[in-house]
Design a protein around this motif. Structure first.
Motif: not given
Length: 251
Positions: A47, A49, A14, A41, A45
């Protein structure tokens, strides 16, 4: 290695450099999963976290990613401290080694069994010129990136004959949000070269695609890497004046 239909796992996707590299991989047809601590994100994609600055955070990510098939792992995430080493908080010091070298090692552990079983895969570790030319006032960052460089070289020897490639790329300073105001002041004071992230993202992409081994970016920094490996005393002398200039930022 072409990127069409490849499963790519990238940390730090990111950030300024990471977002550019992620977009280029997507444009090349890759399926990209990004690990970062941002709220959301990049578009297109998958994502995840997560927090790579603690053992628990790293293991939480590993619990998710070790159940998937990965063609390429890109360890890009990094954090930096600029200043006297004694001025760095203990929490940030621990996090520096976790993000810059422990997390990459742990993620490599997670993806290697699948890669070995398929006899195919690529590990990409994004280090820094600072990992070969260990700069004053970047002590933890330089030493962590030196560890990542060593990990890359040892791993490459370990996986010889398995079909797995290991790529280590060391950019010099890049113009991203990772740089604090004092880092930028230091760059101006010492005329430190800083590269555009678009240029570095393109070079990174080529190094991954061509499965290059060790890539050191920038001149004369790439030359200094070789000199420092043989005659570190010469580099001490050449950097001394800039080291003294840097001290004035913290006096």
């Amino acid at each position: 290695m072409p990127f069409e239909n490849k499963s790519v796992l990238i940390t730090g996707g990111c950030g300024g450099l990471g977002a550019l590299l992620t977009r280029a991989l997507l444009d090349g047809g890759a399926r990209v999963t990004v690990i970062d601590r941002a709220q959301t994100g990049p578009e297109g994609t998958t994502y995840l976290r997560g927090d790579l600055s603690t053992p628990t955070g790293i293991d939480n990510i590993v619990d998710v990613i070790d159940r998937a098939k990965w063609d390429i792992l890109i360890n890009l995430a990094g954090i930096q401290h600029f200043g006297p080493v004694e001025a760095q908080s203990s929490a940030h010091l621990y996090a520096s080694y976790m993000v810059n070298v422990v997390a990459p090692a742990r993620l490599i552990q997670a993806v290697l069994p699948g890669m070995k079983a398929r006899r195919s895969g690529q590990i990409v570790n994004v280090g820094s010129i600072f990992g070969s030319i260990n700069f004053a006032h970047f002590a933890t960052y330089s030493s962590a990136k030196a560890g990542l460089r060593g990990l890359s070289q040892a791993l490459r020897r370990e996986v010889t004959g398995t079909g797995i490639k290991v790529t280590y790329v060391a950019p010099r300073a890049v113009k991203t949000a990772l740089n604090t105001e004092k880092v930028m002041a230091f760059a101006r004071l010492t005329h430190m070269n800083m590269d555009d992230p678009k240029k570095i993202a393109a070079r990174l992409l080529r190094a991954i695609r061509d499965e290059e081994k060790d890539v050191y970016l920038g001149f004369p920094e790439s030359l200094f890497v070789r000199i420092n490996g043989i005659f570190p005393g010469l580099v001490d002398g050449s950097l001394a004046a800039n080291d003294l200039k840097a001290r004035t930022l913290f006096s």
